[in-house]
Structure formats: structure tokens, C-alpha cells
Design a protein around this motif. Structure first.
Motif, PDB file in Angstrom:
ATOM      1  N   PRO A  51       0.789  -1.231   0.000  1.00 24.77           N
ATOM      2  CA  PRO A  51       0.000   0.000   0.000  1.00 24.77           C
ATOM      3  C   PRO A  51       0.825   1.288   0.000  1.00 24.77           C
ATOM      4  N   VAL A  52       2.023   1.272   0.587  1.00 24.69           N
ATOM      5  CA  VAL A  52       2.849   2.470   0.635  1.00 24.69           C
ATOM      6  C   VAL A  52       3.639   2.645  -0.669  1.00 24.69           C
ATOM      7  N   HIS A  53       3.851   1.561  -1.395  1.00 25.70           N
ATOM      8  CA  HIS A  53       4.588   1.575  -2.660  1.00 25.70           C
ATOM      9  C   HIS A  53       3.811   0.759  -3.698  1.00 25.70           C
ATOM     10  N   PRO A  54       2.683   1.265  -4.195  1.00 29.51           N
ATOM     11  CA  PRO A  54       1.819   0.459  -5.055  1.00 29.51           C
ATOM     12  C   PRO A  54       2.487  -0.062  -6.324  1.00 29.51           C
ATOM     13  N   ALA A  55       3.515   0.595  -6.817  1.00 28.94           N
ATOM     14  CA  ALA A  55       4.205   0.093  -8.011  1.00 28.94           C
ATOM     15  C   ALA A  55       4.921  -1.229  -7.734  1.00 28.94           C
ATOM     16  N   ARG A  56       5.084  -1.573  -6.459  1.00 26.43           N
ATOM     17  CA  ARG A  56       5.766  -2.814  -6.080  1.00 26.43           C
ATOM     18  C   ARG A  56       4.807  -3.992  -5.897  1.00 26.43           C
ATOM     19  N   ASN A  57       3.518  -3.775  -6.104  1.00 24.72           N
ATOM     20  CA  ASN A  57       2.559  -4.880  -6.022  1.00 24.72           C
ATOM     21  C   ASN A  57       2.938  -5.949  -7.042  1.00 24.72           C
ATOM     22  N   PHE A  58       2.643  -7.218  -6.716  1.00 30.01           N
ATOM     23  CA  PHE A  58       2.874  -8.291  -7.692  1.00 30.01           C
ATOM     24  C   PHE A  58       1.950  -9.459  -7.417  1.00 30.01           C
ATOM     25  N   THR A  59       1.863 -10.340  -8.404  1.00 26.71           N
ATOM     26  CA  THR A  59       1.047 -11.545  -8.313  1.00 26.71           C
ATOM     27  C   THR A  59       1.901 -12.735  -8.721  1.00 26.71           C
ATOM     28  N   GLY A  60       1.741 -13.832  -7.992  1.00 24.47           N
ATOM     29  CA  GLY A  60       2.382 -15.085  -8.363  1.00 24.47           C
ATOM     30  C   GLY A  60       3.559 -15.452  -7.486  1.00 24.47           C
ATOM     31  N   ARG A  61       3.651 -16.741  -7.227  1.00 22.67           N
ATOM     32  CA  ARG A  61       4.736 -17.214  -6.369  1.00 22.67           C
ATOM     33  C   ARG A  61       6.079 -17.212  -7.069  1.00 22.67           C
ATOM     34  N   GLU A  62       6.105 -17.155  -8.400  1.00 20.02           N
ATOM     35  CA  GLU A  62       7.394 -17.085  -9.090  1.00 20.02           C
ATOM     36  C   GLU A  62       8.105 -15.775  -8.789  1.00 20.02           C
ATOM     37  N   GLN A  63       7.344 -14.695  -8.569  1.00 19.43           N
ATOM     38  CA  GLN A  63       7.991 -13.446  -8.174  1.00 19.43           C
ATOM     39  C   GLN A  63       8.524 -13.548  -6.752  1.00 19.43           C
ATOM     40  N   VAL A  64       7.827 -14.304  -5.898  1.00 22.39           N
ATOM     41  CA  VAL A  64       8.358 -14.569  -4.554  1.00 22.39           C
ATOM     42  C   VAL A  64       9.721 -15.244  -4.699  1.00 22.39           C
ATOM     43  N   ARG A  65       9.801 -16.238  -5.577  1.00 22.27           N
ATOM     44  CA  ARG A  65      11.067 -16.944  -5.802  1.00 22.27           C
ATOM     45  C   ARG A  65      12.145 -15.976  -6.278  1.00 22.27           C
ATOM     46  N   ARG A  66      11.849 -15.146  -7.270  1.00 20.29           N
ATOM     47  CA  ARG A  66      12.844 -14.209  -7.793  1.00 20.29           C
ATOM     48  C   ARG A  66      13.311 -13.231  -6.709  1.00 20.29           C
TER      49      ARG A  66
END
Length: 136
Positions: free
Chosen positions: A36-51
């Protein structure tokens, strides 16, 4: 809320054990991360968690996470984190903040992420308020 507590423990253990596969397994395929404080950093998917965590483990090889406080509601884990270590360049890595996870079964389906680098500056609260509202 025992299942939520064990899920948080698994996440902490995977983080502190630098076990990328175990960490990623804590998240649903369609996981949604809101910042919420940095909305451009929102993401979807566990592959981004991995990265994300591949980078963290590579560049902060001694990263250690601690959950300072936690509270649980139906399907929700409110957690306050501290993550510290030494960056590969020798600098200190220290972040603190709150993550509110939605968990279904064994995996997080979403979170609201409020973890930030700790500001080691000397600005007082009065100076900080002035900077926010006056622009100084």
C-alpha cells in the motif's frame, strides 16, 4: 489458529534456513502481494516470490528473520517482522514492519506488506512532521 501459527513458523524456518523451495512452497500459485505504501511494487504469483528471495539470499547471505509480534484471526496472520543481515557489499541490512497474510490451508493467498528499511537518521519527530506537511 494453530494452523496459522504453524504456517508462520514454516515461513520463518524456511527463511532462516535459506531454503528457497520451502519458502516458495508457503505461497499459493496465485499469491497477491500488495504494498500500500509503494503500489508500483505490487505483484502476483509465487514465481515473483522466488525471484525476490533468490536475490535476497544471494545479496544478504546471512539474512535472519524474526517475528516480533503476531496475532491471528480467521484465515489472517498479523505479523511484525525484523529482517537483518549483512549485504554482500558489507553494509548492514535491517528492515522492520508489518505483513498481514491471508492464508488458506498450507499457503498464503495474499498479503499487505509494510516492511521498510530502518532509517538510522537523526531526524526528530517534529522535524519529520514538518518535512511531511511543510516540505522542509
Amino acid at each position: 489458529m494453530e494452523g496459522l501459527e504453524s504456517w508462520v513458523s514454516r515461513l520463518v524456518d524456511a527463511t532462516n534456513g535459506h531454503d528457497l523451495d520451502a519458502l516458495v512452497a508457503c505461497f499459493d500459485e496465485g499469491y497477491v502481494n500488495e504494498c500500500p505504501v509503494h503500489p508500483a511494487r505490487n505483484f502476483t504469483g509465487r514465481e515473483q516470490v522466488r525471484r525476490n528471495w533468490e536475490q535476497i539470499f544471494k545479496h544478504v547471505p546471512d539474512i535472519h528473520a524474526t517475528v516480533l509480534h503476531e496475532a491471528y484471526g480467521p484465515g489472517t496472520a498479523w505479523t511484525e517482522w525484523e529482517m537483518r543481515g549483512t549485504r554482500a557489499d558489507g553494509g548492514e541490512h535491517l528492515m522492520r514492519g508489518v505483513v498481514i497474510f491471508q492464508v488458506a490451508g498450507e499457503q498464503a493467498t495474499s498479503c499487505r506488506f509494510y516492511v521498510e528499511p530502518v532509517d538510522a537518521g537523526t531526524m526528530t519527530v517534529g522535524e519529520a512532521v514538518a518535512a511531511l506537511v511543510v516540505g522542509q
